[in-house]
Design a protein around this motif. Structure first.
Motif, PDB file in Angstrom:
ATOM      1  N   UNK A  16       0.824  -1.220   0.000  1.00 30.47           N
ATOM      2  CA  UNK A  16       0.000   0.000   0.000  1.00 30.47           C
ATOM      3  C   UNK A  16       0.852   1.261   0.000  1.00 30.47           C
ATOM      4  N   UNK A  17       1.866   1.271   0.855  1.00 32.50           N
ATOM      5  CA  UNK A  17       2.722   2.456   0.948  1.00 32.50           C
ATOM      6  C   UNK A  17       3.426   2.698  -0.392  1.00 32.50           C
ATOM      7  N   UNK A  18       3.896   1.624  -1.017  1.00 31.92           N
ATOM      8  CA  UNK A  18       4.603   1.752  -2.296  1.00 31.92           C
ATOM      9  C   UNK A  18       3.661   2.284  -3.379  1.00 31.92           C
ATOM     10  N   UNK A  19       2.434   1.761  -3.412  1.00 32.53           N
ATOM     11  CA  UNK A  19       1.475   2.236  -4.417  1.00 32.53           C
ATOM     12  C   UNK A  19       1.182   3.720  -4.209  1.00 32.53           C
ATOM     13  N   UNK A  68       2.132   0.795  -8.986  1.00 33.42           N
ATOM     14  CA  UNK A  68       1.786   0.161  -7.715  1.00 33.42           C
ATOM     15  C   UNK A  68       1.189  -1.218  -7.926  1.00 33.42           C
ATOM     16  N   UNK A  69       0.358  -1.320  -8.956  1.00 35.41           N
ATOM     17  CA  UNK A  69      -0.257  -2.615  -9.273  1.00 35.41           C
ATOM     18  C   UNK A  69       0.810  -3.623  -9.712  1.00 35.41           C
ATOM     19  N   UNK A  70       1.740  -3.143 -10.486  1.00 33.22           N
ATOM     20  CA  UNK A  70       2.821  -4.016 -10.966  1.00 33.22           C
ATOM     21  C   UNK A  70       3.698  -4.481  -9.799  1.00 33.22           C
ATOM     22  N   UNK A  71       4.045  -3.570  -8.886  1.00 25.87           N
ATOM     23  CA  UNK A  71       4.810  -3.962  -7.692  1.00 25.87           C
ATOM     24  C   UNK A  71       3.996  -4.943  -6.848  1.00 25.87           C
ATOM     25  N   UNK A  72       2.672  -4.715  -6.810  1.00 33.40           N
ATOM     26  CA  UNK A  72       1.793  -5.567  -6.009  1.00 33.40           C
ATOM     27  C   UNK A  72       1.877  -7.034  -6.413  1.00 33.40           C
ATOM     28  N   UNK A  73       2.069  -7.268  -7.706  1.00 34.57           N
ATOM     29  CA  UNK A  73       2.191  -8.648  -8.197  1.00 34.57           C
ATOM     30  C   UNK A  73       3.328  -9.363  -7.455  1.00 34.57           C
ATOM     31  N   UNK A  74       4.441  -8.650  -7.269  1.00 39.11           N
ATOM     32  CA  UNK A  74       5.620  -9.301  -6.690  1.00 39.11           C
ATOM     33  C   UNK A  74       5.576  -9.331  -5.164  1.00 39.11           C
ATOM     34  N   UNK A  75       4.966  -8.323  -4.540  1.00 38.25           N
ATOM     35  CA  UNK A  75       4.743  -8.416  -3.093  1.00 38.25           C
ATOM     36  C   UNK A  75       3.828  -9.619  -2.806  1.00 38.25           C
ATOM     37  N   UNK A  76       2.775  -9.755  -3.602  1.00 36.97           N
ATOM     38  CA  UNK A  76       1.848 -10.886  -3.393  1.00 36.97           C
ATOM     39  C   UNK A  76       2.554 -12.226  -3.642  1.00 36.97           C
ATOM     40  N   UNK A  77       3.455 -12.225  -4.595  1.00 36.71           N
ATOM     41  CA  UNK A  77       4.197 -13.450  -4.905  1.00 36.71           C
ATOM     42  C   UNK A  77       5.019 -13.879  -3.686  1.00 36.71           C
TER      43      UNK A  77
END
Ligand SMILES: CCC1=C(C)/C(=C/C2=NC(=C\c3[nH]c(/C=C4\NC(=O)[C@H](C)[C@H]4CC)c(C)c3CCC(=O)O)/C(CCC(=O)O)=C2C)NC1=O
Length: 161
Positions: free
Chosen positions: A135-138, A146-155
């Motif tokens: 969330x902070x990164x987005x 942010x959505x693209x980073x979210x893919x890898x945080x979720x991974x």
């Protein structure tokens, strides 16, 4: 480590074929988002310490985890946790630049769950902190990156769970 390009080429090579429409579309999307990825990585690296700090404040600070008996209690363990979050942020940024999660399997997730379990590091709380970092990164890089980073945080979170 793979990236979006080598991953598409490797799978075409295995089939002994030129790139098909699906493969070409993946590459087109990757190239079209190239500048977005580089800009996001620049903003993240300039703000890494504050991203980690804000994520900890949002998720872990003043919980049982930071009190006596909690896994982040004592400065040494607190520092180890912050360091781990910084690893997750840095490797998620690498994966986002590459457009491929393989670096996370190779350098971060390999054996991690077992290490955490043997040290009593709580995985649920770690996942919460990574989600807070997402969330902070987005908030910093905007919704698309942010959505693209979210893919890898979720991974990372699913690799830990
Ligand atoms: C680059 C790849 C890489 C990763 C990912 C990594 C993780 C990692 N985290 C560790 C420890 C640790 N990790 C934590 C983390 C936490 N405790 C909590 O309660 C929080 C929820 C959480 C932070 C979000 C803590 C507290 C320790 C120290 C545990 C101990 O020694 O008792 C350890 C054990 C060795 C050490 O203490 O350094 C490893 C290997 N090391 C690596 O080289």
């Amino acid at each position: 480590m793979q990236d979006a390009i080598t991953s598409v080429i490797n799978s075409s090579d295995i089939q002994g074929k030129y790139l098909d429409a699906g493969a070409l579309e993946k590459l087109t999307n990757y190239f079209a988002t190239g500048e977005l990825r580089v800009r996001a990585a620049t903003a993240i690296s300039a703000n890494a310490a504050i991203i980690v700090k804000d994520a900890v404040a949002k998720s872990l600070l003043y919980s049982d985890i930071t009190r006596p008996g909690g896994n982040m209690y004592t400065t040494r363990r607190y520092a180890a946790c912050i360091r781990d979050l910084d690893y997750y942020l840095r490797y998620a940024t690498y994966a986002m630049l590459a457009g491929d999660p393989s670096i996370l399997d190779e350098r971060v997730l390999n054996g991690l769950k077992e290490t955490y379990n043997s040290l009593g590091v709580p995985i649920g709380a770690t996942v919460q902190a990574i989600q807070a970092m997402k969330e902070v990164t987005a908030g910093l890089v905007g919704p698309d990156a942010g959505k693209e980073m979210g893919v890898y945080f979720d991974y990372i979170c699913s690799g830990l769970s």
